[in-house]
Scaffold this motif. Sequence first.
Motif, PDB file in Angstrom:
ATOM      1  N   ASP A   1       0.829  -1.210   0.000  1.00  0.00           N
ATOM      2  CA  ASP A   1       0.000   0.000   0.000  1.00  0.00           C
ATOM      3  C   ASP A   1       0.863   1.259   0.000  1.00  0.00           C
TER       4      ASP A   1
ATOM      5  N   THR B   1       0.211   5.441 -12.104  1.00  0.00           N
ATOM      6  CA  THR B   1      -0.683   4.373 -11.660  1.00  0.00           C
ATOM      7  C   THR B   1      -0.260   3.047 -12.280  1.00  0.00           C
TER       8      THR B   1
ATOM      9  N   ASP C   1      -1.800  -1.063 -13.222  1.00  0.00           N
ATOM     10  CA  ASP C   1      -2.988  -1.877 -13.408  1.00  0.00           C
ATOM     11  C   ASP C   1      -3.250  -2.691 -12.140  1.00  0.00           C
ATOM     12  N   ASP C   2      -4.508  -2.708 -11.685  1.00  0.00           N
ATOM     13  CA  ASP C   2      -4.859  -3.418 -10.450  1.00  0.00           C
ATOM     14  C   ASP C   2      -4.513  -4.903 -10.523  1.00  0.00           C
ATOM     15  N   ASP C   3      -4.763  -5.522 -11.678  1.00  0.00           N
ATOM     16  CA  ASP C   3      -4.449  -6.946 -11.829  1.00  0.00           C
ATOM     17  C   ASP C   3      -2.947  -7.208 -11.697  1.00  0.00           C
TER      18      ASP C   3
ATOM     19  N   THR D   1      -9.312  -7.702  -1.225  1.00  0.00           N
ATOM     20  CA  THR D   1      -9.848  -9.060  -1.065  1.00  0.00           C
ATOM     21  C   THR D   1      -8.732 -10.064  -0.823  1.00  0.00           C
TER      22      THR D   1
ATOM     23  N   PRO E   1      -9.643 -11.098  -8.098  1.00  0.00           N
ATOM     24  CA  PRO E   1      -9.929 -10.266  -6.921  1.00  0.00           C
ATOM     25  C   PRO E   1      -9.058  -9.011  -6.872  1.00  0.00           C
ATOM     26  N   ASP E   2      -9.527  -8.022  -6.117  1.00  0.00           N
ATOM     27  CA  ASP E   2      -8.706  -6.827  -5.922  1.00  0.00           C
ATOM     28  C   ASP E   2      -7.766  -7.041  -4.741  1.00  0.00           C
ATOM     29  N   LEU E   3      -6.900  -6.071  -4.491  1.00  0.00           N
ATOM     30  CA  LEU E   3      -5.869  -6.227  -3.467  1.00  0.00           C
ATOM     31  C   LEU E   3      -6.481  -6.353  -2.078  1.00  0.00           C
TER      32      LEU E   3
ATOM     33  N   VAL F   1      -2.014  -7.090  -7.968  1.00  0.00           N
ATOM     34  CA  VAL F   1      -2.430  -8.328  -7.286  1.00  0.00           C
ATOM     35  C   VAL F   1      -1.498  -9.482  -7.665  1.00  0.00           C
TER      36      VAL F   1
END
Length: 248
Positions: free
Chosen positions: A149, A161, A163-165, A197, A193-195, A168
């Motif tokens: 984080d 930024t 990518d969320d994937d 989760t 899932p996101d981070l 993860v």
Amino acid sequence: MTNSNTPPPPPALTLVEKLYAVHNINSLVPEKLDLQESNYSTWSYFFKGHCSNFNVLNHIDGSTSTSDPPTDEWITADSIVKSWIFLTLSPTLRKRMISTNPASAKAAWDTIETIFQENKRTRTVALKGELRVIQMGDDTPDAYFSKIDSIITLLTDLGSTMDDDDIVTYAINGLSEKYESLAQIIAHKDPFPDLATVRTMVTTEEMRLRSKQPILSTSTTSSSPQVLLATYPTRFKTTRTNRERRCP
């Protein structure tokens, strides 16, 4: 009928008087600007908001031009705003700014922006590289994901930024071996899932693993057999000695 004895209202403070009344700029702009922290976005947010409240935002964003020649009040106000900038810098950055000796608040603001833009690309590449190879090691799930984080926050402050994937995926790849089965489950989830989760899943698995750790009984401790071994030869020796004494 107006009472002639009523004192007149006090005169309104001038802009410069209001600026002089600010005794502790760091309480109004709580974020110290630091190259190592890469906190330019946060610092500028607080600083611009403070300047807007005192109607001196034009001294740093150039939204209005000064009169020609500038008035004494404008020059004084500009000097105060420039001092605010210096007082909210980290010691290292302050020394660097003093050496440049900016002539106005706008010049100081532009110099700082240039410094952080030049540092931005280098810091961004380094932080993304750190995230790609991050490893959990002996960290707890909370410490591990807090570290992730923190890197994401620094990248956001730099205007970058990811990518969320991808985030993860890096987080899963860095998990300790004891979470290998869980990592496989997460990797094949659809939707991915996101981070937050993933963090919850790993924390829950950590609690499950702890609950399964065996608790040794006091009857099976290593000290018990040692006591028996220590007493047996003594008793045997005593019995033998007594028999020898009874022999004629």
